[in-house]
Design a protein around this motif. Structure first.
Motif, PDB file in Angstrom:
ATOM      1  N   ILE A  14       1.166  -1.041  -0.288  1.00  0.00           N
ATOM      2  CA  ILE A  14      -0.045   0.533  -0.350  1.00  0.00           C
ATOM      3  C   ILE A  14       1.059   1.526   0.189  1.00  0.00           C
ATOM      4  N   PRO A  70       5.732   1.782   3.568  1.00  0.00           N
ATOM      5  CA  PRO A  70       6.407   0.681   4.073  1.00  0.00           C
ATOM      6  C   PRO A  70       6.720  -0.166   3.224  1.00  0.00           C
ATOM      7  N   GLY A  72       8.043  -3.684   2.488  1.00  0.00           N
ATOM      8  CA  GLY A  72       8.608  -5.732   2.871  1.00  0.00           C
ATOM      9  C   GLY A  72       9.172  -6.184   3.047  1.00  0.00           C
ATOM     10  N   THR A  73      10.126  -7.400   4.053  1.00  0.00           N
ATOM     11  CA  THR A  73      10.732  -8.102   4.439  1.00  0.00           C
ATOM     12  C   THR A  73       9.862  -9.783   4.377  1.00  0.00           C
ATOM     13  N   ARG A  87      17.779   2.964   8.080  1.00  0.00           N
ATOM     14  CA  ARG A  87      18.238   3.802  10.285  1.00  0.00           C
ATOM     15  C   ARG A  87      19.961   3.195  10.397  1.00  0.00           C
ATOM     16  N   GLU A 258       8.047   7.556   8.508  1.00  0.00           N
ATOM     17  CA  GLU A 258       7.455   7.194   7.495  1.00  0.00           C
ATOM     18  C   GLU A 258       5.969   6.774   8.770  1.00  0.00           C
ATOM     19  N   VAL A 260       3.874   3.588  11.670  1.00  0.00           N
ATOM     20  CA  VAL A 260       4.718   3.006  12.005  1.00  0.00           C
ATOM     21  C   VAL A 260       3.772   1.456  11.251  1.00  0.00           C
ATOM     22  N   THR A 263       3.296  -3.597   4.994  1.00  0.00           N
ATOM     23  CA  THR A 263       2.645  -2.811   3.452  1.00  0.00           C
ATOM     24  C   THR A 263       1.787  -3.742   3.001  1.00  0.00           C
ATOM     25  N   ASP A 315     -10.987   0.197   7.053  1.00  0.00           N
ATOM     26  CA  ASP A 315     -10.093  -0.212   8.469  1.00  0.00           C
ATOM     27  C   ASP A 315     -11.043   0.341  10.110  1.00  0.00           C
TER      28      ASP A 315
END
Ligand code: NAI
Length: 333
Positions: A14, A70, A72-73, A87, A258, A260, A263, A315
């Motif tokens: 998103i 965000p 993705g991992t 970071r 960013e 919290v 994705t 949401d």
């Protein structure tokens, strides 16, 4: 005065949707800002062979500020997280996450107003792991006096600047006596420099229980990296979920703003994501850039739309899609 350039990282899932929505609002404010688009995340690995291209890191360093969606991992295996990399490489040592009740968003508590200050560079979250022998993995929790002292100082200085009254250090030093013990020692030492701010300590498991029972009694929480990661999401849940909690990763000279949330693969591409968290992160960015009036204007527009309660995303129980919600914010500016 020359325009300030902000690096824009759309991110995955998103990310591009909430970023486009947020940029529409920033553009409507007609700010002296230019945007420089750079890539990061799982979706650009095929193009660059990495999820964090050097040119992205260099652009953030050059501009000193980024707004990021965000990234993705994958769980287990794969490349290290682009977030952790960013970071680390920019030494964005503090993560700041204000958690505040949103008007008309029904949750168990109405007046939550706390700040999570999370150390961003070390602890187990740094992901320093290796296989000792097959079937045995070692994961290193590094805690240093330097990082603990500077995050404690960041928490107290932030509290002082924003009229906050109390800082709570969160730990598990009853079990991790050396590592969390050092973190606590550093917090205690720094607390003595700020006698006007109340200082206390909570063991992490007790803190989680107390937060769920009554979050209104907390003010500023300072935590090492992994505890901060988990407690941030818990706190987001207290005010309506991940769609409404902003964040900033701040270093000495550079800051990346960013949300919290992640994705959200379950709703990506549907145009229904709630862009509030990234919009509120950009309010923090404008404030950090010294554009206080513009930050207030954007914040008030968000407050107004929530207070009226007519337009809200799925949401939060509404029917508006991302575009309709963004239209309402722009109309409220
Ligand atoms: P997530 O935050 O993406 O999603 C959790 C739940 O919250 C989902 O049901 C999602 O639909 C909902 N949600 C999140 N943001 C929303 C929004 N703006 N509007 C409406 N609903 C929203 O967490 P998850 O599923 O654990 O992680 C997915 C991916 O995101 C993973 O690859 C993870 O590594 C990554 N991630 C990235 C972060 C970052 O780049 N800062 C932070 C957290 C996760």
């Amino acid at each position: 005065m020359a325009n300030r350039t902000v690096t824009i990282i759309n991110g995955d899932g998103i990310g591009p949707e909430v970023m486009a929505a947020t940029l529409r609002v920033l553009e409507a404010l007609e700010l002296p800002l230019d945007f420089e688009y750079k890539d990061a995340g799982a979706e650009v690995i095929a193009k660059y062979g990495t999820n964090l291209p050097d040119e992205t890191v260099e652009a953030v360093l050059r501009n000193g500020v980024a707004l990021k969606g965000p990234t993705g991992t994958v769980v287990g295996g794969g490349l290290p997280s682009a977030n952790v990399g960013l970071r680390k490489r920019l030494d964005l040592y503090s993560s700041l996450r204000p958690v505040k009740s949103v008007p008309n968003v029904k949750t168990r508590y109405e007046d939550v107003d706390l700040v999570v200050v999370r150390e961003n560079t070390e602890s187990l979250y740094a992901g320093l792991e290796h296989i000792i022998v097959p079937g045995v993995v070692e994961s290193l929790k590094i805690i240093t006096e330097k990082a603990s002292t500077r995050i404690a100082r960041f928490a107290f200085e932030h509290s002082k600047r924003h009229g906050r009254k109390r800082v709570t250090a969160v730990h598990k030093a009853n079990i991790m006596k050396l590592s969390d013990g050092l973190f606590l020692d550093c917090c205690r030492k720094v607390s003595r420099e700020f006698p006007e701010i109340k200082y206390d300590e909570f063991i992490i498991d007790n803190l989680c229980m107390q937060l769920v029972k009554d979050p209104t009694k907390f003010d500023v929480l300072v935590l090492e990296n992994l505890y901060g990661d988990i407690v941030s999401d818990l706190c987001a849940g207290l005010v309506g979920g991940l769609g409404v909690v902003p964040g900033a990763n701040i270093g000495e000279r550079t800051a990346v703003f960013e949300a919290v949330h992640g994705t959200a693969p379950d709703i990506a591409g549907k145009g229904i994501a709630n862009p509030t968290a990234l919009m509120m992160s950009s309010v923090m960015m404008l404030d950090w850039l010294g554009m206080r009036d513009e930050a207030k204007r954007m914040q008030s527009a968000i407050q107004k739309v929530y207070t009226e309660g007519k337009v809200r995303t799925g949401d939060l129980g509404g029917t508006a899609n991302t575009r309709e919600f963004t239209d309402a914010i722009i109309a409220a500016l």
